[in-house]
Design a protein around this motif. Structure first.
Motif, mmCIF file in Angstrom:
data_model
loop_
_atom_site.group_PDB
_atom_site.id
_atom_site.type_symbol
_atom_site.label_atom_id
_atom_site.label_comp_id
_atom_site.label_asym_id
_atom_site.label_seq_id
_atom_site.Cartn_x
_atom_site.Cartn_y
_atom_site.Cartn_z
ATOM 1 N N GLU A 1 0.083 -8.141 1.463
ATOM 2 C CA GLU A 1 -0.315 -7.352 0.287
ATOM 3 C C GLU A 1 -1.252 -8.108 -0.659
ATOM 4 O OE1 GLU A 1 2.897 -5.430 -1.723
ATOM 5 O OE2 GLU A 1 1.582 -4.546 -3.237
ATOM 6 N N PHE A 2 -1.031 -9.414 -0.816
ATOM 7 C CA PHE A 2 -1.904 -10.193 -1.713
ATOM 8 C C PHE A 2 -3.331 -10.186 -1.179
ATOM 9 C CE2 PHE A 2 2.317 -11.848 -2.692
ATOM 10 C CZ PHE A 2 2.301 -11.794 -4.080
ATOM 11 N N THR A 3 -3.456 -10.413 0.131
ATOM 12 C CA THR A 3 -4.791 -10.459 0.730
ATOM 13 C C THR A 3 -5.432 -9.071 0.688
ATOM 14 O OG1 THR A 3 -4.005 -12.226 2.166
ATOM 15 C CG2 THR A 3 -6.089 -11.210 2.747
ATOM 16 N N ARG A 4 -4.619 -8.046 0.913
ATOM 17 C CA ARG A 4 -5.140 -6.676 0.870
ATOM 18 C C ARG A 4 -5.698 -6.354 -0.522
ATOM 19 N NH1 ARG A 4 -2.467 -1.516 3.790
ATOM 20 N NH2 ARG A 4 -3.939 0.025 3.080
ATOM 21 N N ARG A 5 -4.979 -6.800 -1.541
ATOM 22 C CA ARG A 5 -5.477 -6.580 -2.911
ATOM 23 C C ARG A 5 -6.759 -7.374 -3.153
ATOM 24 N NH1 ARG A 5 -0.681 -5.917 -7.312
ATOM 25 N NH2 ARG A 5 0.638 -4.513 -6.098
ATOM 26 N N ALA A 6 -6.802 -8.583 -2.577
ATOM 27 C CA ALA A 6 -8.009 -9.408 -2.735
ATOM 28 C C ALA A 6 -9.205 -8.679 -2.143
ATOM 29 C CB ALA A 6 -7.811 -10.770 -2.059
ATOM 30 N N VAL A 7 -8.999 -8.014 -0.988
ATOM 31 C CA VAL A 7 -10.089 -7.254 -0.369
ATOM 32 C C VAL A 7 -10.457 -6.069 -1.263
ATOM 33 C CG1 VAL A 7 -10.719 -5.800 1.607
ATOM 34 C CG2 VAL A 7 -9.515 -7.965 1.990
ATOM 35 N N ALA A 8 -9.436 -5.346 -1.750
ATOM 36 C CA ALA A 8 -9.690 -4.168 -2.583
ATOM 37 C C ALA A 8 -10.460 -4.552 -3.845
ATOM 38 C CB ALA A 8 -8.368 -3.497 -2.948
ATOM 39 N N ASN A 9 -10.195 -5.771 -4.358
ATOM 40 C CA ASN A 9 -10.857 -6.204 -5.592
ATOM 41 C C ASN A 9 -12.141 -6.982 -5.349
ATOM 42 O OD1 ASN A 9 -8.890 -5.044 -7.259
ATOM 43 N ND2 ASN A 9 -7.536 -6.800 -6.963
ATOM 44 N N GLY A 10 -12.594 -6.995 -4.093
ATOM 45 C CA GLY A 10 -13.877 -7.627 -3.798
ATOM 46 C C GLY A 10 -13.850 -9.150 -3.815
ATOM 47 N N LYS A 11 -12.645 -9.755 -3.752
ATOM 48 C CA LYS A 11 -12.573 -11.225 -3.721
ATOM 49 C C LYS A 11 -12.934 -11.757 -2.337
ATOM 50 C CE LYS A 11 -11.106 -13.685 -6.523
ATOM 51 N NZ LYS A 11 -11.746 -14.385 -7.653
ATOM 52 N N MET A 12 -12.696 -10.944 -1.303
ATOM 53 C CA MET A 12 -13.102 -11.331 0.045
ATOM 54 C C MET A 12 -13.320 -10.059 0.850
ATOM 55 S SD MET A 12 -9.610 -12.616 1.931
ATOM 56 C CE MET A 12 -8.997 -13.797 0.754
ATOM 57 N N PHE B 1 -3.437 -5.429 8.213
ATOM 58 C CA PHE B 1 -2.507 -6.212 7.401
ATOM 59 C C PHE B 1 -1.071 -6.188 7.912
ATOM 60 C CE2 PHE B 1 -6.040 -5.635 4.438
ATOM 61 C CZ PHE B 1 -6.258 -6.968 4.144
ATOM 62 N N ARG B 2 -0.807 -5.286 8.869
ATOM 63 C CA ARG B 2 0.561 -5.171 9.375
ATOM 64 C C ARG B 2 1.062 -6.490 9.953
ATOM 65 N NH1 ARG B 2 0.587 -0.165 12.681
ATOM 66 N NH2 ARG B 2 -0.657 -1.473 14.035
ATOM 67 N N THR B 3 0.154 -7.256 10.571
ATOM 68 C CA THR B 3 0.572 -8.476 11.263
ATOM 69 C C THR B 3 0.657 -9.688 10.336
ATOM 70 O OG1 THR B 3 -1.717 -8.903 11.816
ATOM 71 C CG2 THR B 3 -0.408 -7.725 13.463
ATOM 72 N N PHE B 4 0.296 -9.511 9.076
ATOM 73 C CA PHE B 4 0.371 -10.629 8.134
ATOM 74 C C PHE B 4 1.817 -10.987 7.829
ATOM 75 C CE2 PHE B 4 -3.593 -11.741 5.756
ATOM 76 C CZ PHE B 4 -4.474 -11.092 6.578
ATOM 77 N N CYS B 5 2.011 -12.216 7.321
ATOM 78 C CA CYS B 5 3.347 -12.543 6.874
ATOM 79 C C CYS B 5 3.470 -12.164 5.390
ATOM 80 C CB CYS B 5 3.658 -14.023 7.087
ATOM 81 S SG CYS B 5 2.359 -15.126 6.601
ATOM 82 N N VAL B 6 4.695 -12.007 4.942
ATOM 83 C CA VAL B 6 4.943 -11.691 3.543
ATOM 84 C C VAL B 6 4.546 -12.914 2.714
ATOM 85 C CG1 VAL B 6 6.743 -11.146 1.853
ATOM 86 C CG2 VAL B 6 6.823 -10.157 4.144
ATOM 87 N N ALA C 1 14.976 -7.315 -11.200
ATOM 88 C CA ALA C 1 15.694 -6.667 -12.305
ATOM 89 C C ALA C 1 14.751 -6.433 -13.490
ATOM 90 C CB ALA C 1 16.877 -7.516 -12.734
ATOM 91 N N ALA C 2 13.730 -7.310 -13.597
ATOM 92 C CA ALA C 2 12.777 -7.190 -14.705
ATOM 93 C C ALA C 2 11.646 -6.215 -14.376
ATOM 94 C CB ALA C 2 12.215 -8.566 -15.053
ATOM 95 N N GLY C 3 11.705 -5.592 -13.155
ATOM 96 C CA GLY C 3 10.702 -4.562 -12.848
ATOM 97 C C GLY C 3 9.745 -4.906 -11.727
ATOM 98 N N ALA C 4 9.846 -6.122 -11.166
ATOM 99 C CA ALA C 4 8.945 -6.493 -10.057
ATOM 100 C C ALA C 4 9.479 -5.937 -8.748
ATOM 101 C CB ALA C 4 8.826 -8.009 -9.976
ATOM 102 N N ARG C 5 8.678 -6.009 -7.679
ATOM 103 C CA ARG C 5 9.193 -5.680 -6.354
ATOM 104 C C ARG C 5 8.620 -6.681 -5.359
ATOM 105 N NH1 ARG C 5 5.229 -4.031 -3.173
ATOM 106 N NH2 ARG C 5 3.494 -2.879 -4.083
ATOM 107 N N PRO C 6 9.323 -6.902 -4.242
ATOM 108 C CA PRO C 6 8.799 -7.845 -3.244
ATOM 109 C C PRO C 6 7.488 -7.326 -2.658
ATOM 110 C CG PRO C 6 11.100 -7.268 -2.792
ATOM 111 C CD PRO C 6 10.619 -6.328 -3.844
ATOM 112 N N ALA C 7 6.595 -8.258 -2.324
ATOM 113 C CA ALA C 7 5.303 -7.865 -1.752
ATOM 114 C C ALA C 7 5.484 -7.421 -0.312
ATOM 115 C CB ALA C 7 4.336 -9.038 -1.814
ATOM 116 N N GLU C 8 4.590 -6.544 0.149
ATOM 117 C CA GLU C 8 4.575 -6.177 1.565
ATOM 118 C C GLU C 8 3.785 -7.220 2.342
ATOM 119 O OE1 GLU C 8 2.958 -2.256 1.416
ATOM 120 O OE2 GLU C 8 4.712 -1.541 0.306
ATOM 121 N N PRO C 9 3.927 -7.227 3.676
ATOM 122 C CA PRO C 9 3.150 -8.192 4.468
ATOM 123 C C PRO C 9 1.660 -8.052 4.160
ATOM 124 C CG PRO C 9 4.733 -7.047 5.868
ATOM 125 C CD PRO C 9 4.800 -6.392 4.514
#
Ligand SMILES: Nc1nc2c(ncn2[C@@H]2O[C@H](COP(=O)(O)OP(=O)(O)OP(=O)(O)O)[C@@H](O)[C@H]2O)c(=O)[nH]1
Ligand SMILES: [Mg+2]
Length: 390
Positions: A65-76, A383-388, A55-63
């Motif tokens: 998604e956190f790890t995918r962002r970590a890759v995009a940001n060069g964390k791994m 990332f499709r096979t990851f869990c949420v 309600a405050a503007g967030a949305r649930p993450a996709e399977p």
């Protein structure tokens, strides 16, 4: 970290007393600004908390998604992302140890070293291009050849780990075959450590293939108990024997159980490595036999099965990197092809600059593998096979 009260922004209704931890960028899992909120557990409270955040503007993450962002940001890199999923999915100690090694950049470091070695090779060739008049100048053909050999062997060795590495993820397909009443189901149960298959003294007891996951010596196996192989007039049993044959064709290894010898015609139909087990050793008194009654020979059998299915990994130990996915295998195959292409071009007298494009392509294949530049569809597949939530 702070204690806070989570309130629904629409209704102003308090939802829960929570703990909130903030991880300012870049020191978070994803590399972005992250706030982690811990609510009380159960079913209703977390759901209400998520509803308030949405309600405050967030949305649930996709399977994934956190790890995918970590890759995009060069964390791994992509290999570490895959290792994260493997660590969660691992069903055997061997797979877990492998995943941890990959997460700690074991495979990434090896590939970066290989990449560097190929670039060095290109540097040697470039010297040829810059000083073509120095026929036997400081960079001899032999030196190029030696450097090429080292790189090629290294890539080939890594590629050779692929069949067993991929088995770590799926489990080695171990098919138990043999004549009726040989004690196949009894051994299947013994290897599983529970009474999964029906055992009777009536030949033809098992009629359909039964599959179960087992960990043997720390390695994952898919055990298949099959119908005893014989000519049968019973329709159901005949179908079961047909199924057995299909499994035998797909097997990574076959365990043939018998109180006697292995028939010649069986040997010629099986392509997979064969482990022969002389059953009912307590009755036959064979010293090299196995018994489910006394336990004789069972420890040796387990070691032998692990050795046949995962011998290369056992020999490598836990420090050497291993590739575990079809994606890794195809990239390494491409790198190897390009290295061979370079060699052939050189041998055929193709000019060095043209031959060097093969080296560039080999580096490209390794870059794809590490995930330096990865197209979206490849990322989607990983990332499709990851869990949420990961
Ligand atoms: N003494 C002794 N009997 C055994 C041993 N292993 C199996 N048996 C007996 O041999 C008979 C057949 O065992 P199963 O495990 O059902 O044999 P199977 O090969 O699965 O037989 P089918 O499913 O009919 O093909 C049963 O009566 C078992 O109790 C053993 O190590 N020692
Ligand atoms: Mg049986």
């Amino acid at each position: 970290m702070s204690r806070a009260r989570l309130v629904h922004p629409g209704t102003a209704e308090p939802v829960d007393d929570v703990l909130a931890v903030s991880f300012p960028a870049p020191h978070s899992y994803t590399g972005e600004n992250v706030v982690e909120i811990s609510t009380h557990g159960g079913l209703v409270v977390p759901a209400a908390a998520v509803a308030a955040l949405v309600a405050a503007g967030a949305r649930p993450a996709e399977p994934g998604e956190f790890t995918r962002r970590a890759v995009a940001n060069g964390k791994m890199d992509l290999l570490q992302a895959e290792a994260t999923a493997d660590l969660i999915d691992a069903t055997s100690p061997a797979h877990r140890r492998r995943a941890l090694h990959q997460l700690e950049r074991g495979l990434s470091a090896r590939l970066e070293a290989l990449r560097g070695a190929i670039l060095d090779l290109e540097g040697l060739i470039a010297y040829d291009i810059d000083f073509p008049e120095e026929d036997d100048g400081p960079v001899s053909g032999e030196r190029v050849r030696g450097a090429w050999d080292v790189v090629r062997n290294s890539v080939a060795n890594l590629l050779a780990t692929a069949p067993e590495g991929e088995r770590l993820r799926e489990g080695a397909l171990l098919v138990i075959a043999g004549p009726p009443n040989a004690g196949k189901s009894s051994l299947f149960n013994a290897l599983l450590g529970r009474e999964r298959a029906i055992v009777t003294e009536i030949p033809g007891t098992t009629r359909d293939a039964i599959e179960a996951h087992a960990v043997i010596e720390g390695f994952p196996f898919r055990l298949i108990d099959t119908a005893g192989l014989r000519e049968s007039s019973d329709v159901v049993e005949r179908l079961g024997i047909e199924v057995s044959r299909k499994y035998l064709e797909a097997a990574d290894l076959v365990m043939y159980c018998t109180e006697r010898d292995v028939p010649q015609e069986f040997l010629s139909t099986v392509r997979a490595p064969l482990v022969v087990v002389h059953t009912k050793a307590d009755v036959t008194k064979r010293a090299d036999g196995v018994s489910v009654v006394t336990g004789q020979g069972q420890a040796e059998l387990r070691r032998r099965l692990a050795e046949v299915a995962f011998g290369r990994l056992l020999a490598l130990g836990d420090v050497e990197p291993v590739v575990t996915r079809a994606r890794h295998r195809t990239a390494l195959e491409r790198a190897l092809q390009e290295l061979d292409g370079f060699r052939e071009a050189r041998d055929a007298g193709v000019d060095v600059a043209a031959a060097a494009t093969h080296l560039r392509a080999a580096v490209g294949a390794l870059d794809d593998l590490i995930g330096a530049v990865t197209p979206d569809d490849v990322l989607d597949r990983v990332f499709r096979t990851f869990c949420v939530g990961k």
